[in-house]
Motif scaffolding. Sequence first.
Motif, short mmCIF file in Angstrom:
data_model
loop_
_atom_site.label_atom_id
_atom_site.label_comp_id
_atom_site.label_asym_id
_atom_site.label_seq_id
_atom_site.Cartn_x
_atom_site.Cartn_y
_atom_site.Cartn_z
N ARG A 12 0.84 -1.20 0.00
CA ARG A 12 0.00 0.00 0.00
C ARG A 12 0.88 1.25 0.00
N GLY A 13 1.65 1.40 1.07
CA GLY A 13 2.61 2.50 1.21
C GLY A 13 2.11 3.83 0.68
N ARG A 14 2.98 4.50 -0.04
CA ARG A 14 2.64 5.84 -0.52
C ARG A 14 1.87 5.82 -1.83
N ALA A 15 1.55 4.64 -2.32
CA ALA A 15 0.78 4.58 -3.57
C ALA A 15 -0.72 4.46 -3.30
N GLU A 16 -1.08 4.03 -2.10
CA GLU A 16 -2.47 3.64 -1.87
C GLU A 16 -3.44 4.81 -1.99
N LEU A 17 -3.02 5.99 -1.52
CA LEU A 17 -3.91 7.15 -1.64
C LEU A 17 -4.28 7.39 -3.11
N THR A 18 -3.28 7.34 -3.97
CA THR A 18 -3.54 7.58 -5.40
C THR A 18 -4.44 6.49 -5.97
N ARG A 19 -4.18 5.24 -5.57
CA ARG A 19 -5.06 4.16 -6.05
C ARG A 19 -6.50 4.41 -5.61
N LEU A 20 -6.67 4.83 -4.34
CA LEU A 20 -8.01 5.09 -3.82
C LEU A 20 -8.69 6.22 -4.61
N ILE A 21 -7.91 7.23 -4.95
CA ILE A 21 -8.47 8.35 -5.72
C ILE A 21 -8.99 7.86 -7.08
N PHE A 22 -8.17 7.06 -7.76
CA PHE A 22 -8.62 6.53 -9.06
C PHE A 22 -9.88 5.68 -8.89
N VAL A 23 -9.86 4.82 -7.90
CA VAL A 23 -10.98 3.89 -7.73
C VAL A 23 -12.26 4.65 -7.33
N ALA A 24 -12.10 5.60 -6.39
CA ALA A 24 -13.28 6.37 -5.95
C ALA A 24 -13.86 7.18 -7.10
N ALA A 25 -12.97 7.66 -7.99
CA ALA A 25 -13.45 8.47 -9.12
C ALA A 25 -13.88 7.59 -10.30
N ASN A 26 -13.68 6.28 -10.15
CA ASN A 26 -14.04 5.34 -11.20
C ASN A 26 -13.27 5.61 -12.50
N VAL A 27 -11.99 5.89 -12.35
CA VAL A 27 -11.13 6.19 -13.50
C VAL A 27 -10.12 5.04 -13.65
N GLN A 28 -10.01 4.53 -14.86
CA GLN A 28 -9.08 3.43 -15.14
C GLN A 28 -7.63 3.89 -15.00
N PHE A 29 -6.80 3.04 -14.42
CA PHE A 29 -5.36 3.34 -14.39
C PHE A 29 -4.60 2.02 -14.41
N GLU A 30 -3.37 2.10 -14.87
CA GLU A 30 -2.54 0.90 -14.84
C GLU A 30 -1.77 0.89 -13.53
N ASP A 31 -1.93 -0.17 -12.75
CA ASP A 31 -1.30 -0.27 -11.44
C ASP A 31 -0.04 -1.12 -11.61
N GLU A 32 1.06 -0.46 -11.94
CA GLU A 32 2.30 -1.22 -12.20
C GLU A 32 2.98 -1.55 -10.86
N ILE A 33 3.00 -2.83 -10.54
CA ILE A 33 3.54 -3.29 -9.25
C ILE A 33 4.75 -4.16 -9.53
N PHE A 34 5.85 -3.90 -8.85
CA PHE A 34 7.03 -4.74 -9.08
C PHE A 34 7.57 -5.26 -7.76
N PRO A 35 8.22 -6.41 -7.77
CA PRO A 35 8.77 -6.97 -6.53
C PRO A 35 9.97 -6.16 -6.06
N PHE A 36 10.10 -6.03 -4.74
CA PHE A 36 11.17 -5.21 -4.17
C PHE A 36 12.55 -5.66 -4.68
N ALA A 37 12.69 -6.96 -4.93
CA ALA A 37 13.99 -7.50 -5.37
C ALA A 37 14.45 -6.86 -6.69
N ASP A 146 -10.69 12.36 2.83
CA ASP A 146 -11.27 11.17 3.47
C ASP A 146 -10.50 9.91 3.07
N LEU A 147 -10.09 9.88 1.80
CA LEU A 147 -9.33 8.71 1.33
C LEU A 147 -7.98 8.63 2.05
N HIS A 148 -7.41 9.80 2.28
CA HIS A 148 -6.10 9.82 2.96
C HIS A 148 -6.24 9.42 4.43
N VAL A 149 -7.24 9.98 5.09
CA VAL A 149 -7.47 9.61 6.50
C VAL A 149 -7.71 8.10 6.59
#
Length: 181
Positions: A12-37, A146-149
């Motif tokens: 989640r970290g520092r990306a989750e707020l932005t993900r929540l904003i996209f999802v709450a606004a119902n806007v498509q986005f590419e969620d590029e997730i990579f392994p820490f390694a 609200d999404l940030h809180v």
Amino acid sequence: MSEYKLTYFDGRGRAELTRLIFVAANVQFEDEIFPFAEWPGKYRAETPLGQVPYLTLNGEKIPQSIAYSRMLAKRFNIAGGDEIEQMRLQNTHYLREFDETSQDHDALMKKFTREEVPMHLERIEKIVNLYGNEGFSVGNSMKWSDLHVYDIASSMLKFDANILDKFSKIKAICRTVESNE
Ligand SMILES: N[C@@H](CCC(=O)N[C@@H](CS)C(=O)NCC(=O)O)C(=O)O
């Protein structure tokens, strides 16, 4: 292909707020997730400031999660109305850095969960008392504050399942966000 791509580790970290904003606004986005390694050898060199998350918008890579989250919230009409309301929202957007590299991790963790987190939650509760209404941090509709809180408060539950018990306003905001489809 989506207009927006968000790049971050698997968490989640520092990306989750932005993900929540996209999802709450119902806007498509590419969620590029990579392994820490793969961070040191591959992904770090591709970032604007040597850090993630970053947002790619029309081919431009943009750093600093709060800066582009604010822009997206404005674009999707969840950033408040006039300057005063926008300023009030801004009051909820602060994050306490947690120094994971400390030698005495246990002592630091205790101080963090017993002192620092409650202190910050108390301040947010006061801000919501001043500016918000039942279930909303500012005004009476869901905004990015609200999404940030929700993001911050709900992730604190993993440290202590009762940590929100004293904060009824924050809990009401979490319920608002959780009940949003
Ligand atoms: N102010 C920045 C902070 C970014 C940041 O601290 N990113 C951390 C992960 S949460 C990072 O990239 N750490 C890896 C490193 O510095 O090598 C933001 O909010 O985007």
